[in-house]
Motif scaffolding. Sequence first.
Motif, mmCIF file in Angstrom:
data_model
loop_
_atom_site.group_PDB
_atom_site.id
_atom_site.type_symbol
_atom_site.label_atom_id
_atom_site.label_comp_id
_atom_site.label_asym_id
_atom_site.label_seq_id
_atom_site.Cartn_x
_atom_site.Cartn_y
_atom_site.Cartn_z
ATOM 1 N N LYS A 1 0.845 -1.194 0.000
ATOM 2 C CA LYS A 1 0.000 0.000 0.000
ATOM 3 C C LYS A 1 0.881 1.246 0.000
ATOM 4 O O LYS A 1 1.556 1.544 0.988
ATOM 5 N N PHE A 2 0.885 1.967 -1.123
ATOM 6 C CA PHE A 2 1.684 3.183 -1.262
ATOM 7 C C PHE A 2 0.782 4.405 -1.136
ATOM 8 O O PHE A 2 -0.374 4.390 -1.588
ATOM 9 N N SER A 3 1.327 5.458 -0.547
ATOM 10 C CA SER A 3 0.590 6.722 -0.514
ATOM 11 C C SER A 3 0.531 7.356 -1.890
ATOM 12 O O SER A 3 -0.348 8.157 -2.176
ATOM 13 N N ASN A 4 1.483 6.993 -2.742
ATOM 14 C CA ASN A 4 1.546 7.524 -4.097
ATOM 15 C C ASN A 4 1.356 6.366 -5.078
ATOM 16 O O ASN A 4 2.296 5.595 -5.316
ATOM 17 N N PRO A 5 0.176 6.200 -5.662
ATOM 18 C CA PRO A 5 -0.075 5.054 -6.551
ATOM 19 C C PRO A 5 0.824 5.019 -7.776
ATOM 20 O O PRO A 5 1.035 3.958 -8.361
ATOM 21 N N SER A 6 1.380 6.171 -8.177
ATOM 22 C CA SER A 6 2.198 6.213 -9.391
ATOM 23 C C SER A 6 3.678 5.996 -9.111
ATOM 24 O O SER A 6 4.509 6.229 -9.982
ATOM 25 N N ILE A 7 4.021 5.542 -7.918
ATOM 26 C CA ILE A 7 5.421 5.370 -7.581
ATOM 27 C C ILE A 7 6.059 4.324 -8.499
ATOM 28 O O ILE A 7 5.452 3.296 -8.820
ATOM 29 N N ALA A 8 7.266 4.600 -8.953
ATOM 30 C CA ALA A 8 7.917 3.781 -9.979
ATOM 31 C C ALA A 8 8.698 2.631 -9.363
ATOM 32 O O ALA A 8 9.916 2.523 -9.495
ATOM 33 N N LEU A 9 7.994 1.750 -8.651
ATOM 34 C CA LEU A 9 8.611 0.557 -8.074
ATOM 35 C C LEU A 9 7.958 -0.673 -8.688
ATOM 36 O O LEU A 9 6.735 -0.749 -8.804
ATOM 37 N N ALA A 10 8.787 -1.654 -9.094
ATOM 38 C CA ALA A 10 8.259 -2.875 -9.691
ATOM 39 C C ALA A 10 7.602 -3.727 -8.620
ATOM 40 O O ALA A 10 8.197 -4.029 -7.593
#
Length: 546
Positions: free
Chosen positions: A13-22
């Motif tokens: 669960k990320f606060s930023n849905p567009s985070i560039a992590l695979a």
Amino acid sequence: MDGNCLYTPRKPKFSNPSIALATPNDAKDSTNLICEIPNILSKQEAITLAHSLDKGMLGKEWGLEGYDRQNRVQRYSSQDDEESKLMEESFGWLFDRIASAASHIHQRPDDKGLLMQHRPYEVIVTEHTPSSCRSVVDTFEQFQLCPCLTDNKSCSCYIAQVTLVNNAIQHLEKPQVRDLECWDVALPPENHSGQMTMEMNGVIIKTGDSLWNWRGRIDDVEEKTASEESSVVPSSEYSCDGSSDGNTITEEMKKLEVVAMTTNSNKKKKYKWSPGTKKLKTFSRRSIIISFRGIHPSPDDDDNDEEFTLEPKVLEQKQALANRPLSELLTIIVTTSPIRSNPSTQMLEHTFDTFTFAGEEFAFECNKVIICDGCRVLEEVQGNNNKTDASAPPKIRIYANGKQNLRNGVATMDQSKNYQEFKAALRKLCDDANNSENSTRSPFLNTRVVELEERHGYGFALRHALRHCVDTPYVCVIQHDRNFMRLTPMREVVKAIVCDPRIKYVGMSMKSNLMYYDIFCGKASLVFTLTWRFHFVWQVWQKGNR
């Protein structure tokens, strides 16, 4: 819970849905992603494990590490047979369960490799509290790259982090350059910075890019919700948040009472702790993170145990430098500023008299610089603060407490006059010592006074002295009210710094921190407990005076 059952990996669960992590849904292979496997532990297993860690049942006790020693840590290593056996007995079952669950992460037909191909080299257990999360510095899991990466081989390193007691919030960011001094986030920033929730009883696994090129920190600890608290079946031996014997903040609060007293003089209520009540001991919010570090040891690891040696020629040169007179190596800088005892020089004279504890050379032969910081005059500051035109100087904070104003470099007219007289008396002391033909030497010998016209503050005043008043390779900085209390081997300290380039700074312990380790060895630091207690009393006082 059966360790062979199928766990479902998912995107954290990320606060930023567009985070560039695979993540498991978009990773090209299972060795270059970040994923979460929820509920790797049952609630009762997590309680039992947290209890065992707190009680030292796994063979280790909590130790204090990190900035200001704010984190309680337990370390388990595979470096020797005994340590490896202890680590395997304590956490082998949990690693096997994680590895079994991670073996189901295959996103492509040609992806046949296991996510966790080897057992961890180290297990680190860290307790996080709101106080230990105050740092805003993100760090890499390990700065030295894996030898596999430097040899362009496939890397099988991983980090698996299991969270207990409460959810933790981890801040992640990817810098533009993988460097400790790079503070700029990769572009676009919205895709390379964000927060990730580490759910309790689950595990976060990092490999590849997320492991090596991203850095992070534990940013906060979440409290359990009411449903989470009610769903946990507490053991008769320990409480539901992992602390033993019901010794939690909730239990302490039940025993804590604040009583109000009314004085006859002003009829104002004053609050105090009722007699016989127990004081607060720990925080209710904490999170324990167990990190399985499957990172291959680096051959360039700075933490190796090899003995530090210098080339014979270099060592000979350094020893020759260390044997030179102390006065050629060391300058003493004493900082002073306005205080209420001005114009008396008694305090500074007492400070200089204690220099003999550091040796005759230190007290009488080394050059000394007394750097006198400037000050602002209270009446002038108040006048400037009242100006509203654009050309007015910036406003300066004024305190009701005169002592606090002096600390801020603001003195009244009388205090400023006394400070001028103090500096004149100080110059006379130095002149008399330097020009005296008396056989009795004064510690003010070889001392000069440097006056700064404007208020600089401690740091900038010290910088002025270093830039303009020092011509030796080393300095000893002493504040005007810091005294030597016992024999100090200053000559040996300087020699050690000269001969060992790893030593950059040596601090002399003050009386107030001689018991530092013992003070902070409690379940929660005494300072943090007292700070929390102050805020609690302050809130009660405010409610009583509304």
